[in-house]
Design a protein around this motif. Structure first.
Motif, PDB file in Angstrom:
ATOM      1  N   UNK A 210       0.852  -1.186   0.000  1.00 27.52           N
ATOM      2  CA  UNK A 210       0.000   0.000   0.000  1.00 27.52           C
ATOM      3  C   UNK A 210       0.891   1.239   0.000  1.00 27.52           C
ATOM      4  N   UNK A 211       0.701   2.113  -1.000  1.00 23.76           N
ATOM      5  CA  UNK A 211       1.540   3.304  -1.154  1.00 23.76           C
ATOM      6  C   UNK A 211       0.716   4.576  -1.059  1.00 23.76           C
ATOM      7  N   UNK A 212       1.309   5.604  -0.431  1.00 28.86           N
ATOM      8  CA  UNK A 212       0.726   6.946  -0.382  1.00 28.86           C
ATOM      9  C   UNK A 212       1.817   7.953  -0.732  1.00 28.86           C
ATOM     10  N   UNK A 213       1.508   8.847  -1.666  1.00 25.99           N
ATOM     11  CA  UNK A 213       2.442   9.903  -2.061  1.00 25.99           C
ATOM     12  C   UNK A 213       1.899  11.242  -1.602  1.00 25.99           C
ATOM     13  N   UNK A 214       2.709  11.974  -0.823  1.00 25.05           N
ATOM     14  CA  UNK A 214       2.364  13.333  -0.391  1.00 25.05           C
ATOM     15  C   UNK A 214       3.254  14.307  -1.129  1.00 25.05           C
ATOM     16  N   UNK A 215       2.642  15.167  -1.939  1.00 30.48           N
ATOM     17  CA  UNK A 215       3.441  16.108  -2.738  1.00 30.48           C
ATOM     18  C   UNK A 215       2.571  17.260  -3.198  1.00 30.48           C
ATOM     19  N   UNK A 216       3.123  18.474  -3.055  1.00 29.33           N
ATOM     20  CA  UNK A 216       2.428  19.645  -3.581  1.00 29.33           C
ATOM     21  C   UNK A 216       1.049  19.862  -3.007  1.00 29.33           C
ATOM     22  N   UNK A 217       0.853  19.488  -1.736  1.00 39.68           N
ATOM     23  CA  UNK A 217      -0.446  19.691  -1.118  1.00 39.68           C
ATOM     24  C   UNK A 217      -1.476  18.648  -1.512  1.00 39.68           C
ATOM     25  N   UNK A 218      -1.079  17.634  -2.274  1.00 39.09           N
ATOM     26  CA  UNK A 218      -2.011  16.601  -2.713  1.00 39.09           C
ATOM     27  C   UNK A 218      -1.560  15.232  -2.210  1.00 39.09           C
ATOM     28  N   UNK A 219      -2.517  14.324  -2.098  1.00 33.96           N
ATOM     29  CA  UNK A 219      -2.254  12.960  -1.643  1.00 33.96           C
ATOM     30  C   UNK A 219      -2.759  11.985  -2.694  1.00 33.96           C
ATOM     31  N   UNK A 220      -1.897  11.043  -3.059  1.00 33.30           N
ATOM     32  CA  UNK A 220      -2.278  10.024  -4.044  1.00 33.30           C
ATOM     33  C   UNK A 220      -1.975   8.641  -3.472  1.00 33.30           C
ATOM     34  N   UNK A 221      -2.786   7.655  -3.874  1.00 35.26           N
ATOM     35  CA  UNK A 221      -2.647   6.306  -3.344  1.00 35.26           C
ATOM     36  C   UNK A 221      -2.577   5.301  -4.488  1.00 35.26           C
ATOM     37  N   UNK A 222      -1.883   4.202  -4.237  1.00 38.35           N
ATOM     38  CA  UNK A 222      -1.891   3.068  -5.156  1.00 38.35           C
ATOM     39  C   UNK A 222      -1.568   1.816  -4.361  1.00 38.35           C
ATOM     40  N   UNK A 223      -2.105   0.693  -4.793  1.00 40.77           N
ATOM     41  CA  UNK A 223      -1.811  -0.602  -4.185  1.00 40.77           C
ATOM     42  C   UNK A 223      -1.266  -1.518  -5.272  1.00 40.77           C
ATOM     43  N   UNK A 224      -0.141  -2.162  -4.991  1.00 36.68           N
ATOM     44  CA  UNK A 224       0.453  -3.027  -5.994  1.00 36.68           C
ATOM     45  C   UNK A 224       1.791  -3.567  -5.531  1.00 36.68           C
ATOM     46  N   UNK A 225       2.783  -3.493  -6.416  1.00 34.03           N
ATOM     47  CA  UNK A 225       4.112  -4.023  -6.131  1.00 34.03           C
ATOM     48  C   UNK A 225       4.978  -2.978  -5.452  1.00 34.03           C
ATOM     49  N   UNK A 226       6.171  -3.379  -5.038  1.00 36.36           N
ATOM     50  CA  UNK A 226       7.136  -2.418  -4.509  1.00 36.36           C
ATOM     51  C   UNK A 226       7.440  -1.352  -5.539  1.00 36.36           C
ATOM     52  N   UNK A 227       7.633  -1.763  -6.784  1.00 35.58           N
ATOM     53  CA  UNK A 227       7.987  -0.816  -7.841  1.00 35.58           C
ATOM     54  C   UNK A 227       6.867   0.173  -8.148  1.00 35.58           C
TER      55      UNK A 227
END
Length: 342
Positions: A210-227
């Motif tokens: 489970x991945x979450x990216x915090x950048x530029x005041x926005x939050x994005x999510x993705x579920x998948x592989x390490x890459x």
């Protein structure tokens, strides 16, 4: 270049040329802005060297365009990778090292309607928690040896995403153990000089990450592989910082705080080395302010996003020319106001 209109400006520019000539003799790391060479690729050697070179070309066009579908857009170009290679050779560990010509790659991408994503790439602080098969969980840090970290580093190198790993000191471990919120994660990024945070939770029993990216005041999510965490970051950043098309826009930039030759030369060198900037001319000097005119591949918003990745030129309060009100100055195309911060 436009005429230089006063003796002070002529003297500064002449001295700056000497200073920049000296800087050019320093190792590239001294300039400090770019990640590792975006146009250099290492691939495993196969019996078919042309196939290995084609694989290297696929890697570099994805990295420089920021688009994972770039190879599918290039058609027959992938069949002649030697046309774009500048040098190649075998490394001591048996990898094929290929250096591609940057101008040729940029022209290839532009001709196919693809963007070019240059050296302005956000540094990303990675917080990755791994749950082992026995149920114990641990965070990966700068000194951690783990297959998960190796996988992320390989993916980040292929996509050209600079990663930063935390030191995992006592305070950081306590914070992460207490389920740090977004604000705390962003503060941790600021301490490391990072522009974004990539938070991941992985399991060694084969479950998805489970991945979450915090950048530029926005939050994005993705579920998948390490890459997929690296792909999330690279795809997001490329959409913001890559330049599309070949047309240039002229943008004025006025920089305050330039009180000596070193500050002037450092600012000029920084602007000239920005990927979006195709040319820089000096317009005028007034006190500690220097006005530059830039030919930019992209618009003003793209330039501001790229400038925000570095602290050397920070936004400054706007100034208005004497005799013009604020509205009239805006209508006349007032330059961007920045302040030099050594």
């Amino acid at each position: 270049m436009m005429a230089l209109r006063d003796g002070r400006l002529r003297a500064w520019c002449a001295a700056a040329l000497l200073w920049l000539s000296a800087v050019a003799l320093l190792p590239s790391a001294a300039l400090g802005a770019a990640p590792a060479d975006l146009y250099e690729v290492f691939v495993p050697v196969t019996e078919d060297r042309d196939a290995a070179l084609a694989a290297a070309l696929r890697t570099v066009v994805i990295r420089v365009s920021g688009r994972r579908d770039a190879p599918d857009r290039l058609g027959d170009a992938l069949a002649s990778p030697w046309n774009y290679a500048q040098r190649s050779g075998l490394t001591a560990d048996g990898m094929l090292q290929v250096g591609f010509d940057s101008l040729s790659i940029d022209r290839l991408l532009t001709g196919a309607g693809l963007p070019v994503w240059g050296r302005e790439r956000p540094a990303t602080l990675v917080w990755l928690q791994v749950q082992d098969r026995d149920g114990t969980a641990f965070w990966l840090g700068a000194d951690t040896l783990a297959i998960e970290r190796d996988a992320l580093e390989r993916a980040a190198h292929e996509r050209g995403v600079p990663l930063i790993w935390p030191a995992l000191d006592f305070d950081e471990r306590q914070t992460m153990h207490a389920q740090a919120g977004d604000d705390e994660l962003l503060r941790s990024a600021a301490r490391y000089g990072a522009n974004a945070v990539l938070l991941g939770r992985a399991r060694r029993d084969g479950g998805e990450v489970s991945w979450t990216l915090l950048s530029g005041g926005e939050t994005r999510h993705v579920t998948g592989s390490l890459e997929d965490g690296v792909h999330l970051a690279a795809d997001t950043f490329a959409a913001l910082y890559a330049a599309t098309g070949s047309s240039l826009q002229e943008i004025g930039v006025e920089v305050a705080g330039i009180s000596n030759l070193d500050a002037y030369a450092a600012t000029l060198n920084y602007l000239e080395n920005m990927t979006l900037v195709r040319s820089v001319t000096v317009d005028r000097v007034a006190g500690d302010r220097v006005r530059f005119r830039l030919a930019v591949r992209g618009d003003e918003a793209a330039l501001l996003r790229a400038l925000a990745l570095d602290t050397r030129l920070a936004p400054a309060a706007p100034t208005v020319d004497r005799g013009l009100g604020a509205d009239a100055a805006a209508a006349a195309g007032a330059p961007l106001q920045l302040r030099y911060q050594p």
